[in-house]
Scaffold this motif. Sequence first.
Motif, PDB file in Angstrom:
ATOM      1  N   ILE A  72      61.181  54.396  59.795  1.00 17.41           N
ATOM      2  CA  ILE A  72      62.334  55.315  60.788  1.00 17.41           C
ATOM      3  C   ILE A  72      62.793  55.750  59.645  1.00 17.41           C
ATOM      4  O   ILE A  72      63.397  55.585  58.246  1.00 17.41           O
ATOM      5  CB  ILE A  72      63.066  53.175  60.584  1.00 17.41           C
ATOM      6  CG1 ILE A  72      62.890  52.205  61.065  1.00 17.41           C
ATOM      7  CG2 ILE A  72      64.975  53.601  60.915  1.00 17.41           C
ATOM      8  CD1 ILE A  72      63.938  51.112  61.082  1.00 17.41           C
ATOM      9  N   PRO A  73      62.789  56.725  59.813  1.00 22.19           N
ATOM     10  CA  PRO A  73      64.161  57.940  58.722  1.00 22.19           C
ATOM     11  C   PRO A  73      65.566  57.201  58.871  1.00 22.19           C
ATOM     12  O   PRO A  73      65.854  56.785  59.486  1.00 22.19           O
ATOM     13  CB  PRO A  73      63.723  59.330  59.914  1.00 22.19           C
ATOM     14  CG  PRO A  73      62.863  59.416  60.724  1.00 22.19           C
ATOM     15  CD  PRO A  73      62.795  57.617  61.309  1.00 22.19           C
ATOM     16  N   PHE A  74      65.948  57.314  57.307  1.00 26.10           N
ATOM     17  CA  PHE A  74      66.102  56.752  56.901  1.00 26.10           C
ATOM     18  C   PHE A  74      68.273  57.716  57.551  1.00 26.10           C
ATOM     19  O   PHE A  74      68.068  58.984  57.335  1.00 26.10           O
ATOM     20  CB  PHE A  74      67.339  56.656  55.443  1.00 26.10           C
ATOM     21  CG  PHE A  74      68.336  55.774  55.077  1.00 26.10           C
ATOM     22  CD1 PHE A  74      69.454  55.305  54.996  1.00 26.10           C
ATOM     23  CD2 PHE A  74      69.418  57.184  54.659  1.00 26.10           C
ATOM     24  CE1 PHE A  74      70.191  54.587  55.069  1.00 26.10           C
ATOM     25  CE2 PHE A  74      70.149  57.029  53.668  1.00 26.10           C
ATOM     26  CZ  PHE A  74      70.964  55.608  53.901  1.00 26.10           C
ATOM     27  N   ASN A  75      68.972  56.429  58.345  1.00 22.46           N
ATOM     28  CA  ASN A  75      69.809  57.313  58.975  1.00 22.46           C
ATOM     29  C   ASN A  75      71.180  57.171  57.998  1.00 22.46           C
ATOM     30  O   ASN A  75      71.870  56.317  57.561  1.00 22.46           O
ATOM     31  CB  ASN A  75      70.153  56.598  60.315  1.00 22.46           C
ATOM     32  CG  ASN A  75      69.316  56.903  61.601  1.00 22.46           C
ATOM     33  OD1 ASN A  75      68.681  57.956  61.599  1.00 22.46           O
ATOM     34  ND2 ASN A  75      69.271  55.542  61.517  1.00 22.46           N
ATOM     35  N   SER A 135      76.218  60.431  73.070  1.00 23.46           N
ATOM     36  CA  SER A 135      75.449  61.436  72.661  1.00 23.46           C
ATOM     37  C   SER A 135      75.168  62.174  73.513  1.00 23.46           C
ATOM     38  O   SER A 135      74.879  62.258  74.359  1.00 23.46           O
ATOM     39  CB  SER A 135      74.974  61.181  71.476  1.00 23.46           C
ATOM     40  OG  SER A 135      73.568  61.172  71.156  1.00 23.46           O
ATOM     41  N   ALA A 136      74.767  63.600  73.256  1.00 24.14           N
ATOM     42  CA  ALA A 136      73.902  65.167  73.214  1.00 24.14           C
ATOM     43  C   ALA A 136      72.717  64.231  74.069  1.00 24.14           C
ATOM     44  O   ALA A 136      72.135  65.097  75.082  1.00 24.14           O
ATOM     45  CB  ALA A 136      73.749  65.828  72.450  1.00 24.14           C
ATOM     46  N   ASP A 137      71.627  63.308  73.361  1.00 26.07           N
ATOM     47  CA  ASP A 137      70.754  62.630  73.831  1.00 26.07           C
ATOM     48  C   ASP A 137      70.765  61.318  74.857  1.00 26.07           C
ATOM     49  O   ASP A 137      69.730  61.321  75.437  1.00 26.07           O
ATOM     50  CB  ASP A 137      70.161  62.660  72.579  1.00 26.07           C
ATOM     51  CG  ASP A 137      70.354  61.744  71.598  1.00 26.07           C
ATOM     52  OD1 ASP A 137      71.536  60.597  72.812  1.00 26.07           O
ATOM     53  OD2 ASP A 137      70.152  60.967  71.367  1.00 26.07           O
ATOM     54  N   GLY A 138      71.690  61.733  75.425  1.00 24.77           N
ATOM     55  CA  GLY A 138      71.938  60.714  76.745  1.00 24.77           C
ATOM     56  C   GLY A 138      72.621  58.659  75.690  1.00 24.77           C
ATOM     57  O   GLY A 138      72.219  58.135  76.808  1.00 24.77           O
ATOM     58  N   THR A 139      72.484  58.977  74.689  1.00 20.26           N
ATOM     59  CA  THR A 139      73.216  58.081  74.088  1.00 20.26           C
ATOM     60  C   THR A 139      74.088  57.417  74.533  1.00 20.26           C
ATOM     61  O   THR A 139      74.439  58.520  74.407  1.00 20.26           O
ATOM     62  CB  THR A 139      72.539  57.982  72.093  1.00 20.26           C
ATOM     63  OG1 THR A 139      70.715  57.790  72.559  1.00 20.26           O
ATOM     64  CG2 THR A 139      72.959  56.055  72.208  1.00 20.26           C
ATOM     65  N   ASP A 144      74.647  61.382  66.601  1.00 20.63           N
ATOM     66  CA  ASP A 144      75.763  62.492  66.700  1.00 20.63           C
ATOM     67  C   ASP A 144      76.727  61.441  66.701  1.00 20.63           C
ATOM     68  O   ASP A 144      78.447  61.834  66.837  1.00 20.63           O
ATOM     69  CB  ASP A 144      75.913  63.371  67.026  1.00 20.63           C
ATOM     70  CG  ASP A 144      75.172  63.048  68.385  1.00 20.63           C
ATOM     71  OD1 ASP A 144      74.584  61.931  68.933  1.00 20.63           O
ATOM     72  OD2 ASP A 144      75.604  63.594  69.965  1.00 20.63           O
ATOM     73  N   ILE A 145      76.813  60.497  67.329  1.00 19.09           N
ATOM     74  CA  ILE A 145      77.702  59.189  67.818  1.00 19.09           C
ATOM     75  C   ILE A 145      77.697  57.649  66.287  1.00 19.09           C
ATOM     76  O   ILE A 145      77.922  56.928  66.919  1.00 19.09           O
ATOM     77  CB  ILE A 145      77.685  59.018  68.906  1.00 19.09           C
ATOM     78  CG1 ILE A 145      76.818  58.427  69.487  1.00 19.09           C
ATOM     79  CG2 ILE A 145      78.673  59.978  70.040  1.00 19.09           C
ATOM     80  CD1 ILE A 145      76.718  57.789  71.124  1.00 19.09           C
ATOM     81  N   ASP A 146      77.695  57.884  65.560  1.00 19.43           N
ATOM     82  CA  ASP A 146      76.676  57.177  64.699  1.00 19.43           C
ATOM     83  C   ASP A 146      75.848  56.385  65.153  1.00 19.43           C
ATOM     84  O   ASP A 146      76.452  54.628  65.226  1.00 19.43           O
ATOM     85  CB  ASP A 146      78.289  56.468  63.710  1.00 19.43           C
ATOM     86  CG  ASP A 146      78.513  57.291  62.935  1.00 19.43           C
ATOM     87  OD1 ASP A 146      77.432  58.365  62.475  1.00 19.43           O
ATOM     88  OD2 ASP A 146      79.177  57.970  62.473  1.00 19.43           O
TER      89      ASP A 146
END
Length: 394
Positions: free
Chosen positions: A303-306, A74-78, A344-346
């Motif tokens: 948890i904001p719903f994904n 992911s863009a955030d490193g995940t 962004d990568i589910d």
Amino acid sequence: MTSNNLLDFDLAGLAVYCEGLGEKRFRATQLFRWLHQRGVSDTAQMSDLARSFRDKLGAACEVRVPAVLSEQASADGTIKWLFDVGGGDAVETVFIPEEDRGTLCISSQAGCAVGCRFCSTGHQGFSRNLSTAETLGQLWFAEHHLRRRLQLPEGTRAITNVVMMGMGEPMQNYAALLPALRVMLDDHAYGLSRRRVTVSTSGVVPMIDRLRDDCPVALAVSLHAPNDALRNDLVPLNRKYPLAELLAACDRYLEAAPRDFITFEYCMLDGVNDSLANAAELVDLMQGRGVRAQPLSCKFNLIPFNPFPASGLICSPRDRVKAFAGVLQDAGIVTTIRKTRGSDIDAACGQLAGEVQDRTRVAERRVGRAAIPIVPLDAQSARALATAARERPL
Ligand code: SAH
Ligand code: SF4
């Protein structure tokens, strides 16, 4: 016939296994350290084990880790890995790097039979439980792969925290879960403190009691609703273990380890469970009965719903999440809002789907169940979510 998989054993189990091969029990500790601390899978390379022992191991057993089918960053490193567990099933594992920790989110089942309405895994149905080796294999792979990839100095670990929050309900796979937890905590293996290993459950009451007695790691309970009527609809397991029973089990868990707290997870669903009246009801629920709502005994993680295709649900607006948190905080309940990672990568909470052969037809049975009216995801909310994901710093 497939040979024994050394990742299926905790240290006590490995000692018994080694005895069965005619070796002294303490040899198991050496073997265990090679496996988990050094990440060596080829017993022939375990140089300080007697050759005769290595030969026996080579003939009788092996280390089998599920094959990696894909890796996404992911863009955030995940990072998310998809592991092949055979029979058409594949499960997902997520690594979430933060400044002061590296968290691995591990799957416990291929699919999930609980079928929560807001969860992508639940929508897929259920195929089977993962074995201890398949559960632990995710940690084994991630730890040693990341150490090599990040070129971490000797003695440094990549994963400092484990959360059983991937695909599946870990407490419905207790027999395989327990040895895996023990290996995570074992100083001869990963040596994680029990506060850094979290089991998340939708509320399998008898197993909460078992875990308290067997291995009291950190507990997260997926609450999602302040009353039985709403929870029955969102988390179908509530019909079997209603809130009063669940919270009583939480109290018993806290009694066993008085200095710890339980984290209650609450997925924020627009127009479903996120009103201020719902928040007030939640405060009453916490204060009116057993579970001690003092800061050290329980905390809430909103948890904001994904979103995921086919959920038909949308996330509560940011302001409502904050207002909801405010009601709990004003009542003295420690409340945090979970940062979404890897959407962004589910790879965010509830988005893990992998590949699951739905052998129980859970997904089919869901059709026709009485449901609370829901609002489909509109384009504006979808755009807002995408922007939020992009702006999240590492
Ligand atoms: N089965 C366990 C652990 C896996 S789910 C459990 O339910 O606790 C991990 C967490 O993600 C749970 O709190 C779950 O309720 C939450 N979750 C599921 N779907 C979600 C979604 N779409 N958005 C946000 N959180 C979700
Ligand atoms: Fe299963 Fe947890 Fe998803 Fe519910 S939220 S369906 S228990 S994985």
